[in-house]
Write a protein that holds these residues in place. Sequence first.
Motif, PDB file in Angstrom:
ATOM      1  N   ASP A 119     -40.645  24.098 -28.815  1.00 47.99           N
ATOM      2  CA  ASP A 119     -40.777  25.352 -28.059  1.00 47.99           C
ATOM      3  C   ASP A 119     -41.681  25.155 -26.846  1.00 47.99           C
ATOM      4  OD1 ASP A 119     -39.130  26.708 -29.822  1.00 47.99           O
ATOM      5  OD2 ASP A 119     -40.806  27.398 -31.072  1.00 47.99           O
ATOM      6  N   LEU A 120     -42.770  24.436 -27.030  1.00 47.81           N
ATOM      7  CA  LEU A 120     -43.676  24.113 -25.932  1.00 47.81           C
ATOM      8  C   LEU A 120     -42.932  23.276 -24.893  1.00 47.81           C
ATOM      9  CD1 LEU A 120     -47.315  22.973 -26.078  1.00 47.81           C
ATOM     10  CD2 LEU A 120     -45.676  21.494 -24.975  1.00 47.81           C
ATOM     11  N   ALA A 121     -42.169  22.292 -25.334  1.00 51.85           N
ATOM     12  CA  ALA A 121     -41.413  21.429 -24.430  1.00 51.85           C
ATOM     13  C   ALA A 121     -40.443  22.259 -23.591  1.00 51.85           C
ATOM     14  CB  ALA A 121     -40.657  20.360 -25.216  1.00 51.85           C
ATOM     15  N   TYR A 122     -39.767  23.198 -24.219  1.00 53.49           N
ATOM     16  CA  TYR A 122     -38.800  24.046 -23.524  1.00 53.49           C
ATOM     17  C   TYR A 122     -39.473  24.815 -22.378  1.00 53.49           C
ATOM     18  CZ  TYR A 122     -35.234  27.636 -22.814  1.00 53.49           C
ATOM     19  OH  TYR A 122     -34.306  28.468 -22.258  1.00 53.49           O
ATOM     20  N   VAL A 123     -40.607  25.446 -22.667  1.00 53.72           N
ATOM     21  CA  VAL A 123     -41.330  26.225 -21.658  1.00 53.72           C
ATOM     22  C   VAL A 123     -41.801  25.321 -20.522  1.00 53.72           C
ATOM     23  CG1 VAL A 123     -43.406  27.608 -21.214  1.00 53.72           C
ATOM     24  CG2 VAL A 123     -42.038  28.032 -23.259  1.00 53.72           C
ATOM     25  N   LEU A 124     -42.418  24.189 -20.856  1.00 59.70           N
ATOM     26  CA  LEU A 124     -42.934  23.298 -19.821  1.00 59.70           C
ATOM     27  C   LEU A 124     -41.822  22.714 -18.957  1.00 59.70           C
ATOM     28  CD1 LEU A 124     -45.826  21.255 -21.491  1.00 59.70           C
ATOM     29  CD2 LEU A 124     -45.960  23.281 -20.041  1.00 59.70           C
ATOM     30  N   LEU A 125     -40.741  22.277 -19.575  1.00 61.31           N
ATOM     31  CA  LEU A 125     -39.667  21.660 -18.802  1.00 61.31           C
ATOM     32  C   LEU A 125     -39.012  22.657 -17.856  1.00 61.31           C
ATOM     33  CD1 LEU A 125     -38.192  19.231 -21.471  1.00 61.31           C
ATOM     34  CD2 LEU A 125     -39.600  18.663 -19.470  1.00 61.31           C
ATOM     35  N   THR A 127     -40.515  25.190 -16.499  1.00 67.50           N
ATOM     36  CA  THR A 127     -41.493  25.408 -15.433  1.00 67.50           C
ATOM     37  C   THR A 127     -41.479  24.232 -14.463  1.00 67.50           C
ATOM     38  OG1 THR A 127     -42.847  26.695 -16.959  1.00 67.50           O
ATOM     39  CG2 THR A 127     -43.904  25.966 -14.927  1.00 67.50           C
ATOM     40  N   PHE A 128     -41.367  23.014 -14.976  1.00 69.67           N
ATOM     41  CA  PHE A 128     -41.234  21.843 -14.111  1.00 69.67           C
ATOM     42  C   PHE A 128     -40.010  21.973 -13.204  1.00 69.67           C
ATOM     43  CE2 PHE A 128     -43.566  18.864 -17.259  1.00 69.67           C
ATOM     44  CZ  PHE A 128     -44.745  18.941 -16.536  1.00 69.67           C
ATOM     45  N   VAL A 129     -38.894  22.392 -13.774  1.00 67.63           N
ATOM     46  CA  VAL A 129     -37.652  22.542 -13.004  1.00 67.63           C
ATOM     47  C   VAL A 129     -37.851  23.551 -11.872  1.00 67.63           C
ATOM     48  CG1 VAL A 129     -35.276  23.432 -13.104  1.00 67.63           C
ATOM     49  CG2 VAL A 129     -36.081  21.805 -14.827  1.00 67.63           C
ATOM     50  N   ARG A 130     -38.465  24.695 -12.183  1.00 66.10           N
ATOM     51  CA  ARG A 130     -38.696  25.706 -11.145  1.00 66.10           C
ATOM     52  C   ARG A 130     -39.638  25.176 -10.061  1.00 66.10           C
ATOM     53  NH1 ARG A 130     -38.343  29.112 -15.632  1.00 66.10           N
ATOM     54  NH2 ARG A 130     -40.579  29.144 -15.960  1.00 66.10           N
ATOM     55  N   THR A 131     -40.685  24.461 -10.459  1.00 64.09           N
ATOM     56  CA  THR A 131     -41.633  23.906  -9.494  1.00 64.09           C
ATOM     57  C   THR A 131     -40.938  22.903  -8.576  1.00 64.09           C
ATOM     58  OG1 THR A 131     -43.481  24.167 -11.025  1.00 64.09           O
ATOM     59  CG2 THR A 131     -43.767  22.569  -9.247  1.00 64.09           C
ATOM     60  N   LEU A 132     -40.182  21.996  -9.157  1.00 64.72           N
ATOM     61  CA  LEU A 132     -39.500  20.984  -8.351  1.00 64.72           C
ATOM     62  C   LEU A 132     -38.472  21.627  -7.431  1.00 64.72           C
ATOM     63  CD1 LEU A 132     -39.135  18.178 -11.026  1.00 64.72           C
ATOM     64  CD2 LEU A 132     -40.762  18.275  -9.125  1.00 64.72           C
ATOM     65  N   SER A 133     -37.795  22.661  -7.901  1.00 67.33           N
ATOM     66  CA  SER A 133     -36.827  23.376  -7.077  1.00 67.33           C
ATOM     67  C   SER A 133     -37.518  24.043  -5.884  1.00 67.33           C
ATOM     68  CB  SER A 133     -36.106  24.420  -7.932  1.00 67.33           C
ATOM     69  OG  SER A 133     -35.207  25.155  -7.150  1.00 67.33           O
ATOM     70  N   GLU A 134     -38.656  24.696  -6.120  1.00 66.69           N
ATOM     71  CA  GLU A 134     -39.417  25.330  -5.037  1.00 66.69           C
ATOM     72  C   GLU A 134     -39.874  24.295  -4.018  1.00 66.69           C
ATOM     73  OE1 GLU A 134     -42.700  27.512  -6.716  1.00 66.69           O
ATOM     74  OE2 GLU A 134     -41.359  28.668  -8.020  1.00 66.69           O
ATOM     75  N   ARG A 135     -40.360  23.167  -4.501  1.00 71.20           N
ATOM     76  CA  ARG A 135     -40.842  22.131  -3.584  1.00 71.20           C
ATOM     77  C   ARG A 135     -39.697  21.525  -2.775  1.00 71.20           C
ATOM     78  NH1 ARG A 135     -45.487  19.437  -7.449  1.00 71.20           N
ATOM     79  NH2 ARG A 135     -46.815  21.272  -7.452  1.00 71.20           N
TER      80      ARG A 135
END
Length: 152
Positions: A119-125, A127-135
């Motif tokens: 569950d933690l992995a799902y949330v973090l991954l 968030t990583f995807v959204r961050t990389l997309s924004e960048r």
Amino acid sequence: MDAAVLKKVALFEGLTQGQLAKVAQIGHSRTYPAGAFLFREGETGQEMFVIAEGKVRISKSVPGIGEEALAILEPGQYFGEMAVIEDSPRSADAIAHVSCSVWVIERSRLDQLMFTDKDLAYVLLWTFVRTLSERLRETNEKIKGFFALSRF
């Protein structure tokens, strides 16, 4: 870094108190004087960083021009996360803009935590995807601006 402070970091805001406590156990603190490199472009990375105090400059060295600052990050912001996702070299330099204290998370410890808490992995991954997309979107806008200026 304690769980209450981690909750204020965008990367961790979707985590439960228990998950935040787990994340708090896997990192450690490190300090850098102003002007020190946290890492250099092209190096292999095995850690990501969360700024606790101070500011960090993310920049690239442009041949014939010098340093091009991409961002100046402040407390609560994170960077270097690509190193915990993939094995590619660092894509930019990270330099202490002023003296700073960062919280460091090693890839192996984060991998182990995400393996044991899906569950933690799902949330973090996500968030990583959204961050990389924004960048990526920001980089595309900078490139458009560069090409618009180069036509003059």
